[in-house]
Every structure is written in C-alpha cells, then in structure tokens.
Design a protein around this motif. Structure first.
Motif, PDB file in Angstrom:
ATOM      1  N   ARG A 170      -0.073  10.078  13.206  1.00 44.23           N
ATOM      2  CA  ARG A 170       1.230   9.403  13.191  1.00 44.23           C
ATOM      3  C   ARG A 170       1.104   7.952  13.647  1.00 44.23           C
ATOM      4  NH1 ARG A 170       5.460  14.051  15.409  1.00 44.23           N
ATOM      5  NH2 ARG A 170       4.796  15.644  13.913  1.00 44.23           N
ATOM      6  N   LYS A 171       0.270   7.730  14.671  1.00 41.55           N
ATOM      7  CA  LYS A 171       0.042   6.363  15.133  1.00 41.55           C
ATOM      8  C   LYS A 171      -0.591   5.524  14.022  1.00 41.55           C
ATOM      9  CE  LYS A 171      -0.494   7.570  20.027  1.00 41.55           C
ATOM     10  NZ  LYS A 171       0.553   6.769  20.653  1.00 41.55           N
ATOM     11  N   MET A 172      -1.510   6.122  13.284  1.00 44.92           N
ATOM     12  CA  MET A 172      -2.141   5.392  12.186  1.00 44.92           C
ATOM     13  C   MET A 172      -1.121   5.068  11.093  1.00 44.92           C
ATOM     14  SD  MET A 172      -5.554   6.214  10.008  1.00 44.92           S
ATOM     15  CE  MET A 172      -5.991   5.185   8.609  1.00 44.92           C
ATOM     16  N   ARG A 173      -0.302   6.044  10.718  1.00 41.58           N
ATOM     17  CA  ARG A 173       0.735   5.792   9.711  1.00 41.58           C
ATOM     18  C   ARG A 173       1.625   4.632  10.135  1.00 41.58           C
ATOM     19  NH1 ARG A 173       2.007  11.556  10.206  1.00 41.58           N
ATOM     20  NH2 ARG A 173       0.380  12.585   9.006  1.00 41.58           N
ATOM     21  N   LYS A 174       2.005   4.628  11.393  1.00 44.88           N
ATOM     22  CA  LYS A 174       2.877   3.569  11.917  1.00 44.88           C
ATOM     23  C   LYS A 174       2.189   2.210  11.833  1.00 44.88           C
ATOM     24  CE  LYS A 174       5.716   2.598  15.993  1.00 44.88           C
ATOM     25  NZ  LYS A 174       6.104   3.128  17.329  1.00 44.88           N
ATOM     26  N   ARG A 175       0.926   2.157  12.242  1.00 42.10           N
ATOM     27  CA  ARG A 175       0.196   0.873  12.178  1.00 42.10           C
ATOM     28  C   ARG A 175       0.047   0.397  10.741  1.00 42.10           C
ATOM     29  NH1 ARG A 175      -4.586   1.487  16.694  1.00 42.10           N
ATOM     30  NH2 ARG A 175      -3.154   2.106  18.344  1.00 42.10           N
ATOM     31  N   LEU A 223       0.838  -1.195   0.000  1.00 45.20           N
ATOM     32  CA  LEU A 223       0.000   0.000   0.000  1.00 45.20           C
ATOM     33  C   LEU A 223       0.875   1.249   0.000  1.00 45.20           C
ATOM     34  CD1 LEU A 223      -2.731  -0.692   2.718  1.00 45.20           C
ATOM     35  CD2 LEU A 223      -2.801  -1.219   0.294  1.00 45.20           C
ATOM     36  N   ASP A 224       0.451   2.215  -0.788  1.00 44.14           N
ATOM     37  CA  ASP A 224       0.970   3.575  -0.684  1.00 44.14           C
ATOM     38  C   ASP A 224      -0.160   4.368  -0.048  1.00 44.14           C
ATOM     39  OD1 ASP A 224       3.540   3.401  -1.794  1.00 44.14           O
ATOM     40  OD2 ASP A 224       2.755   3.551  -3.833  1.00 44.14           O
ATOM     41  N   PHE A 225       0.097   4.990   1.079  1.00 46.35           N
ATOM     42  CA  PHE A 225      -0.973   5.675   1.790  1.00 46.35           C
ATOM     43  C   PHE A 225      -0.586   7.089   2.160  1.00 46.35           C
ATOM     44  CE2 PHE A 225       1.439   3.032   4.713  1.00 46.35           C
ATOM     45  CZ  PHE A 225       1.845   3.936   5.661  1.00 46.35           C
ATOM     46  N   VAL A 226      -1.616   7.904   2.333  1.00 46.51           N
ATOM     47  CA  VAL A 226      -1.476   9.271   2.824  1.00 46.51           C
ATOM     48  C   VAL A 226      -2.430   9.395   4.011  1.00 46.51           C
ATOM     49  CG1 VAL A 226      -1.802  11.726   2.321  1.00 46.51           C
ATOM     50  CG2 VAL A 226      -0.918  10.189   0.538  1.00 46.51           C
ATOM     51  N   VAL A 227      -1.890   9.796   5.139  1.00 44.85           N
ATOM     52  CA  VAL A 227      -2.684  10.015   6.353  1.00 44.85           C
ATOM     53  C   VAL A 227      -2.374  11.427   6.815  1.00 44.85           C
ATOM     54  CG1 VAL A 227      -3.117   9.299   8.730  1.00 44.85           C
ATOM     55  CG2 VAL A 227      -2.557   7.571   6.989  1.00 44.85           C
ATOM     56  N   GLN A 228      -3.409  12.215   7.039  1.00 43.31           N
ATOM     57  CA  GLN A 228      -3.233  13.611   7.440  1.00 43.31           C
ATOM     58  C   GLN A 228      -4.106  13.950   8.634  1.00 43.31           C
ATOM     59  OE1 GLN A 228      -2.363  15.964   3.370  1.00 43.31           O
ATOM     60  NE2 GLN A 228      -4.473  15.865   3.923  1.00 43.31           N
ATOM     61  N   SER A 229      -3.594  14.846   9.448  1.00 43.69           N
ATOM     62  CA  SER A 229      -4.402  15.480  10.483  1.00 43.69           C
ATOM     63  C   SER A 229      -4.880  16.793   9.890  1.00 43.69           C
ATOM     64  CB  SER A 229      -3.556  15.735  11.733  1.00 43.69           C
ATOM     65  OG  SER A 229      -4.296  16.485  12.665  1.00 43.69           O
ATOM     66  N   GLU A 230      -6.173  17.022   9.981  1.00 45.47           N
ATOM     67  CA  GLU A 230      -6.767  18.194   9.348  1.00 45.47           C
ATOM     68  C   GLU A 230      -7.624  18.986  10.333  1.00 45.47           C
ATOM     69  OE1 GLU A 230      -8.958  16.388   6.142  1.00 45.47           O
ATOM     70  OE2 GLU A 230      -7.183  16.338   4.851  1.00 45.47           O
ATOM     71  N   PHE A 231      -7.607  20.286  10.138  1.00 51.09           N
ATOM     72  CA  PHE A 231      -8.448  21.222  10.878  1.00 51.09           C
ATOM     73  C   PHE A 231      -9.457  21.773   9.880  1.00 51.09           C
ATOM     74  CE2 PHE A 231      -9.360  25.654  11.985  1.00 51.09           C
ATOM     75  CZ  PHE A 231      -9.749  25.548  13.309  1.00 51.09           C
ATOM     76  N   TYR A 232     -10.719  21.826  10.277  1.00 55.31           N
ATOM     77  CA  TYR A 232     -11.801  22.257   9.390  1.00 55.31           C
ATOM     78  C   TYR A 232     -12.303  23.638   9.832  1.00 55.31           C
ATOM     79  CZ  TYR A 232     -11.397  17.286   8.616  1.00 55.31           C
ATOM     80  OH  TYR A 232     -10.877  16.037   8.368  1.00 55.31           O
ATOM     81  N   PRO A 233     -11.819  24.697   9.177  1.00 59.38           N
ATOM     82  CA  PRO A 233     -12.170  26.063   9.603  1.00 59.38           C
ATOM     83  C   PRO A 233     -13.665  26.353   9.646  1.00 59.38           C
ATOM     84  CG  PRO A 233     -10.306  26.126   8.119  1.00 59.38           C
ATOM     85  CD  PRO A 233     -10.828  24.715   8.098  1.00 59.38           C
ATOM     86  N   LYS A 234     -14.411  25.890   8.674  1.00 56.46           N
ATOM     87  CA  LYS A 234     -15.837  26.226   8.623  1.00 56.46           C
ATOM     88  C   LYS A 234     -16.673  25.423   9.618  1.00 56.46           C
ATOM     89  CE  LYS A 234     -15.669  28.063   4.004  1.00 56.46           C
ATOM     90  NZ  LYS A 234     -16.026  27.918   2.605  1.00 56.46           N
ATOM     91  N   LYS A 284       7.384  14.517  19.618  1.00 56.73           N
ATOM     92  CA  LYS A 284       8.818  14.366  19.376  1.00 56.73           C
ATOM     93  C   LYS A 284       9.191  12.879  19.304  1.00 56.73           C
ATOM     94  CE  LYS A 284      11.706  17.400  21.054  1.00 56.73           C
ATOM     95  NZ  LYS A 284      12.581  18.199  21.939  1.00 56.73           N
ATOM     96  N   GLU A 285       8.591  12.098  20.183  1.00 51.85           N
ATOM     97  CA  GLU A 285       8.876  10.658  20.244  1.00 51.85           C
ATOM     98  C   GLU A 285       8.284   9.915  19.043  1.00 51.85           C
ATOM     99  OE1 GLU A 285       7.337   7.043  22.985  1.00 51.85           O
ATOM    100  OE2 GLU A 285       8.196   8.767  24.059  1.00 51.85           O
ATOM    101  N   GLU A 286       7.067  10.258  18.693  1.00 49.64           N
ATOM    102  CA  GLU A 286       6.348   9.606  17.584  1.00 49.64           C
ATOM    103  C   GLU A 286       6.644  10.407  16.319  1.00 49.64           C
ATOM    104  OE1 GLU A 286       4.177   6.425  16.425  1.00 49.64           O
ATOM    105  OE2 GLU A 286       4.112   6.908  18.557  1.00 49.64           O
ATOM    106  N   LYS A 287       7.845  10.260  15.825  1.00 47.26           N
ATOM    107  CA  LYS A 287       8.314  11.023  14.664  1.00 47.26           C
ATOM    108  C   LYS A 287       7.370  10.826  13.475  1.00 47.26           C
ATOM    109  CE  LYS A 287      12.646  12.086  16.126  1.00 47.26           C
ATOM    110  NZ  LYS A 287      12.617  13.132  17.047  1.00 47.26           N
ATOM    111  N   PRO A 288       7.247  11.865  12.659  1.00 44.05           N
ATOM    112  CA  PRO A 288       6.419  11.697  11.460  1.00 44.05           C
ATOM    113  C   PRO A 288       7.048  10.643  10.561  1.00 44.05           C
ATOM    114  CG  PRO A 288       7.182  13.981  11.679  1.00 44.05           C
ATOM    115  CD  PRO A 288       7.836  13.183  12.750  1.00 44.05           C
ATOM    116  N   SER A 289       6.228   9.727  10.110  1.00 40.54           N
ATOM    117  CA  SER A 289       6.726   8.713   9.169  1.00 40.54           C
ATOM    118  C   SER A 289       6.295   9.112   7.782  1.00 40.54           C
ATOM    119  CB  SER A 289       6.187   7.334   9.550  1.00 40.54           C
ATOM    120  OG  SER A 289       4.781   7.355   9.539  1.00 40.54           O
ATOM    121  N   ARG A 290       6.760   8.376   6.842  1.00 40.09           N
ATOM    122  CA  ARG A 290       6.399   8.698   5.457  1.00 40.09           C
ATOM    123  C   ARG A 290       4.903   8.557   5.285  1.00 40.09           C
ATOM    124  NH1 ARG A 290       4.515   4.995   2.110  1.00 40.09           N
ATOM    125  NH2 ARG A 290       4.660   2.849   2.762  1.00 40.09           N
ATOM    126  N   ASN A 291       4.381   9.318   4.379  1.00 34.79           N
ATOM    127  CA  ASN A 291       2.966   9.207   4.011  1.00 34.79           C
ATOM    128  C   ASN A 291       2.829   8.265   2.866  1.00 34.79           C
ATOM    129  OD1 ASN A 291       1.141  10.503   5.606  1.00 34.79           O
ATOM    130  ND2 ASN A 291       1.526  12.500   4.732  1.00 34.79           N
TER     131      ASN A 291
END
Length: 182
Positions: A113-118, A73-84, A175-182
């Motif tokens: 980040r936890k999801m990307r890791k899993r 799998l090639d995946f993209v996981v993002q944390s998003e803020f929804y202004p509206k 800091k501990e849960e470093k960003p992993s590749r998307n």
C-alpha cells in the motif's frame, strides 16, 4: 504453547529480488482470507531453531502512456505469499505461530500500500522504469527492516504481550493506510 516453551523461532523470508516463473503458485493478500497451515507447501530446512517460514513479498507491473505531453503510469502492486517457498514443522507449530506468520504477510500488504501511494504521488519522467525500480527497492529495504524489527520485538512470537501489541499496531496501520487503486 509447546513450541514457545522450546524457544522455537518462526522466521520470515521476504520475496525481495526473488524471481518466480509465471507458473509459481501465489496467494495474493486479501483481508478476508487468512493463511492456513495447508498453504505452507515448501520443505523445511533441517534446522532445529525455526518452526515456520513465510515467504512473502511485493510484486509490481506497470504500463505507461503520454497524454498532452505528460507521462502517466497504470500500475499493479500486490502483496504475495509463495506457498512452495513457505514451510512449517507441524510438530512445533500452533495457532500463535500461524498468527505470527499471518502478520508477516499483513506487513507485506502494508508496504504494498505504501508503494502504491508513492507511485501515485510521483511525477515520472521518461526514465519511469528506473524511477519505479528505485521506489520498489526503497520500499523493500523499509519492509525488510520492519519485518526484522517485528521478529526482534516479538522474539519470533514467543513474547505474547509484544505479539498482541504488534497485532493491534498492524491492524490499525492497515486501516489507516487504505488500499488505493492498483
């Protein structure tokens, strides 16, 4: 401090299961970009108990391919803020409440980040779509429980001592849960 003195609560609305159109404005989490009150563009609910709401969540997408009989799998996981979907009441809000709301967004990033890791650690079968969805649902449940614990322990930013502890805790966790590749 005025908002705290009046026991005004700041709440978080998680983006679980919310479906947003492609045109929906989002702010993707970035360590170098902190939320500003101008990012909160939604209309507040006519309540007296909430000063602000942060609508944030996790989104994902993936593609799959097989190589030598194995599924990848090639995946993209993002944390998003929804202004509206996020709002605040200017007459009740201050920098302490904004910091509290920022930490809700930071917590969403921690769980992204936890999801990307899993996902990176999982050996997927030909039923990958359901397997990814199950991981996503589990992460959202954990995220929701953690966000609720944060609000309870900080008393929605009113307990400044606990707020400072949570600020440190999440900073260290990111800091501990470093960003992993998307």
């Amino acid at each position: 401090m005025g908002a705290l003195k009046h026991f005004v609560w700041a709440v978080c609305l998680l983006g679980f299961g919310m479906v947003f159109s492609q045109e929906e404005e989002v702010i993707v989490w970035d360590a170098d970009r902190k939320l500003q009150w101008s990012d909160f563009k939604g209309s507040y609910f006519k309540t007296e108990w909430a000063a602000a709401t942060t609508a944030s969540g996790i989104s994902y997408s993936f593609t799959s391919f097989t190589k030598e009989g194995r599924l990848y799998l090639d995946f993209v996981v993002q944390s998003e803020f929804y202004p509206k979907k996020s709002w605040y009441r200017p007459e009740l809000c201050d920098s302490i409440i904004l910091g509290h709301e920022q930490l809700h967004f930071d917590i969403s990033e921690l769980y992204a980040r936890k999801m990307r890791k899993r996902l990176a650690q999982t050996q997927f079968t030909m039923n990958a779509k359901a397997e990814v969805r199950a991981i996503y649902r589990a992460i959202l449940k954990e995220l929701g429980n953690f966000q609720n614990k944060y609000d309870r322990e900080t008393n929605f930013s009113r307990n400044l001592e606990k707020q400072v502890l949570w600020n440190r805790r999440i900073k260290a966790a990111l800091k501990e849960e470093k960003p992993s590749r998307n």
